[in-house]
Design an enzyme around this catalytic site. Structure first.
Site, PDB file in Angstrom:
ATOM      1  N   PRO A 175      -1.804  -7.053  17.718  1.00 24.39           N
ATOM      2  CG  PRO A 175       0.585  -6.741  17.691  1.00 24.39           C
ATOM      3  CD  PRO A 175      -0.457  -7.899  17.057  1.00 24.39           C
ATOM      4  CG  ASN A 176      -0.983  -1.506  18.911  1.00 27.48           C
ATOM      5  OD1 ASN A 176      -1.306  -1.007  19.962  1.00 27.48           O
ATOM      6  ND2 ASN A 176       0.210  -1.805  18.458  1.00 27.48           N
TER       7      ASN A 176
ATOM      8  NE  ARG B  47      -4.024   6.128  19.585  1.00 27.01           N
ATOM      9  CZ  ARG B  47      -4.263   5.497  20.530  1.00 27.01           C
ATOM     10  NH1 ARG B  47      -5.569   5.925  21.465  1.00 27.01           N
ATOM     11  NH2 ARG B  47      -3.892   4.211  21.141  1.00 27.01           N
TER      12      ARG B  47
ATOM     13  CE1 TYR C 242      -2.734   2.297  11.436  1.00 29.04           C
ATOM     14  CE2 TYR C 242      -2.903   0.525   9.924  1.00 29.04           C
ATOM     15  CZ  TYR C 242      -2.158   1.280  10.687  1.00 29.04           C
ATOM     16  OH  TYR C 242      -0.903   1.042  10.850  1.00 29.04           O
TER      17      TYR C 242
ATOM     18  CG  ASN D  21      -3.948  -7.120  10.143  1.00 27.77           C
ATOM     19  OD1 ASN D  21      -2.694  -7.093  10.186  1.00 27.77           O
ATOM     20  ND2 ASN D  21      -4.583  -6.110   9.576  1.00 27.77           N
TER      21      ASN D  21
ATOM     22  CB  ALA E 235       3.644  -4.157  15.016  1.00 30.95           C
TER      23      ALA E 235
ATOM     24  CG  HIS F  49       6.365  -5.589  10.008  1.00 32.17           C
ATOM     25  ND1 HIS F  49       6.161  -5.721   8.448  1.00 32.17           N
ATOM     26  CD2 HIS F  49       5.485  -4.656  10.209  1.00 32.17           C
ATOM     27  CE1 HIS F  49       4.856  -5.036   8.014  1.00 32.17           C
ATOM     28  NE2 HIS F  49       4.529  -4.493   9.220  1.00 32.17           N
TER      29      HIS F  49
ATOM     30  CG  ASP G 138       8.608 -21.098  13.531  1.00 28.47           C
ATOM     31  OD1 ASP G 138       9.371 -20.896  14.379  1.00 28.47           O
ATOM     32  OD2 ASP G 138       8.697 -21.162  12.299  1.00 28.47           O
TER      33      ASP G 138
ATOM     34  CD  GLU H   9       1.007 -11.274   5.242  1.00 31.28           C
ATOM     35  OE1 GLU H   9       1.603 -12.054   4.482  1.00 31.28           O
ATOM     36  OE2 GLU H   9       1.711  -9.930   5.998  1.00 31.28           O
TER      37      GLU H   9
ATOM     38  CG  HIS I  43      -0.804  -6.482   6.176  1.00 30.19           C
ATOM     39  ND1 HIS I  43      -0.697  -6.553   7.518  1.00 30.19           N
ATOM     40  CD2 HIS I  43      -0.132  -7.393   5.512  1.00 30.19           C
ATOM     41  CE1 HIS I  43       0.309  -7.434   7.713  1.00 30.19           C
ATOM     42  NE2 HIS I  43       0.426  -7.986   6.531  1.00 30.19           N
ATOM     43  CB  ILE I  44      -6.372  -2.236   7.440  1.00 34.06           C
ATOM     44  CG1 ILE I  44      -7.101  -3.277   7.836  1.00 34.06           C
ATOM     45  CG2 ILE I  44      -7.042  -0.785   6.877  1.00 34.06           C
ATOM     46  CD1 ILE I  44      -7.202  -2.742   9.584  1.00 34.06           C
ATOM     47  CB  SER I  45      -2.142   0.473   5.731  1.00 33.74           C
ATOM     48  OG  SER I  45      -0.953  -0.355   6.295  1.00 33.74           O
TER      49      SER I  45
ATOM     50  NE  ARG J  83       1.784   2.549   7.320  1.00 36.69           N
ATOM     51  CZ  ARG J  83       1.234   2.141   8.557  1.00 36.69           C
ATOM     52  NH1 ARG J  83       0.627   1.016   8.433  1.00 36.69           N
ATOM     53  NH2 ARG J  83       1.350   2.868   9.462  1.00 36.69           N
TER      54      ARG J  83
ATOM     55  NE  ARG K  51       4.384   1.134   9.344  1.00 33.65           N
ATOM     56  CZ  ARG K  51       4.152   0.929  10.648  1.00 33.65           C
ATOM     57  NH1 ARG K  51       3.505  -0.279  10.865  1.00 33.65           N
ATOM     58  NH2 ARG K  51       3.893   2.007  11.736  1.00 33.65           N
TER      59      ARG K  51
HETATM   60  O1  LIG Z   1      -2.185  -2.259   7.702  1.00 29.87           O
HETATM   61  C1  LIG Z   1      -2.434  -3.163   8.570  1.00 29.87           C
HETATM   62  O2  LIG Z   1      -3.306  -3.856   8.780  1.00 29.87           O
HETATM   63  C2  LIG Z   1      -1.102  -3.553   9.644  1.00 29.87           C
HETATM   64  O3  LIG Z   1      -0.954  -4.831  10.036  1.00 29.87           O
HETATM   65  C3  LIG Z   1      -1.550  -2.551  10.865  1.00 29.87           C
HETATM   66  C4  LIG Z   1      -0.457  -2.582  11.974  1.00 29.87           C
HETATM   67  C5  LIG Z   1      -0.755  -1.644  13.130  1.00 29.87           C
HETATM   68  C6  LIG Z   1      -2.210  -2.181  13.847  1.00 29.87           C
HETATM   69  C7  LIG Z   1      -3.123  -1.175  14.007  1.00 29.87           C
HETATM   70  O4  LIG Z   1      -2.788  -0.098  14.838  1.00 29.87           O
HETATM   71  C8  LIG Z   1      -3.582   0.899  15.085  1.00 29.87           C
HETATM   72  C9  LIG Z   1      -3.041   2.007  15.717  1.00 29.87           C
HETATM   73  C10 LIG Z   1      -3.668   2.952  16.073  1.00 29.87           C
HETATM   74  C11 LIG Z   1      -5.235   2.976  15.520  1.00 29.87           C
HETATM   75  C12 LIG Z   1      -5.557   2.079  14.884  1.00 29.87           C
HETATM   76  C13 LIG Z   1      -4.730   1.083  14.505  1.00 29.87           C
HETATM   77  C14 LIG Z   1       0.755  -2.173  11.368  1.00 29.87           C
HETATM   78  O5  LIG Z   1       1.925  -2.270  12.259  1.00 29.87           O
HETATM   79  C15 LIG Z   1       1.142  -2.875  10.289  1.00 29.87           C
HETATM   80  O6  LIG Z   1       2.541  -2.520   9.662  1.00 29.87           O
HETATM   81  C16 LIG Z   1       0.170  -2.906   9.118  1.00 29.87           C
END
Ligand SMILES: O=C(O)[C@]1(O)C[C@H](CCCOc2ccccc2)[C@@H](O)[C@H](O)C1
Length: 148
Positions: A11-12, A19, A24, A76, A79, A82, A89, A100, A102-104, A109, A113
């Site tokens: 998701p996201n 953003r 990211y 990836n 969210a 977590h 499963d 796995e 993760h970009i960040s 953080r 997370r």
């Molecule tokens: O660091 C990562 O790749 C994460 O999986 C990114 C997730 C968030 C997905 C990306 O969300 C965005 C929101 C706005 C703009 C760009 C990405 C975050 O919830 C994880 O803790 C770490």
């Protein structure tokens, strides 16, 4: 027959590049996929990609991977990293090894997370290297006997 590798983003991650560039980066998810497919060509593997904001969609795609002969998954979970025992499963149920990504650096953080429902079962976890993490994961999945 070429090794099939599935790249899953949760998701996201469809918002990449729009953003929070300080967290990211400025590349988009389309950039991530384009680079992965191009690198896959060079490595002699087939890269399939999937992104969903919905837990069930991710689970259904993981179920299909087994039938499709996918040899490795790069995920990836966003969210869901977590929170999602259900996606954990699904991965374990397929017996397909996964990395796995993760970009960040999730460990630098917010505390919520710091835990992942996936890391203890992943072949490897790559965090904090930006979208390069996906490239390193693909290099390994494409060449390691663990994904043959
Ligand atoms: O660091 C990562 O790749 C994460 O999986 C990114 C997730 C968030 C997905 C990306 O969300 C965005 C929101 C706005 C703009 C760009 C990405 C975050 O919830 C994880 O803790 C770490």
């Amino acid at each position: 027959m070429s090794r099939r590798i599935l790249l899953i983003n949760g998701p996201n991650l469809n918002l990449l590049g729009t953003r929070e560039p300080s967290v990211y980066g400025s590349e988009t998810l389309a950039d991530v996929v384009r680079i992965a497919k191009a690198n896959g060509e060079k490595l002699g593997v087939i890269v399939e990609d999937y992104q969903s904001n919905h837990e069930g969609g991710i689970i259904d795609r993981i179920h299909r991977a087994k039938k499709d002969g996918v040899k490795g998954i790069i995920i990836n979970p966003g969210a869901y990293t977590h929170t999602s025992v259900a996606i954990r499963d699904a991965l374990l149920g397929t017996d397909i090894p996964f990395i796995e990504v993760h970009i960040s650096n999730v460990h630098a953080r917010e505390p919520f997370r710091h835990h992942s429902y996936f890391s203890d079962k992943a072949v490897a976890t790559i965090v904090g290297l930006g979208i390069k993490g996906y490239e390193y994961a693909l290099d390994f999945v494409a060449t390691s006997p663990k994904f043959a």
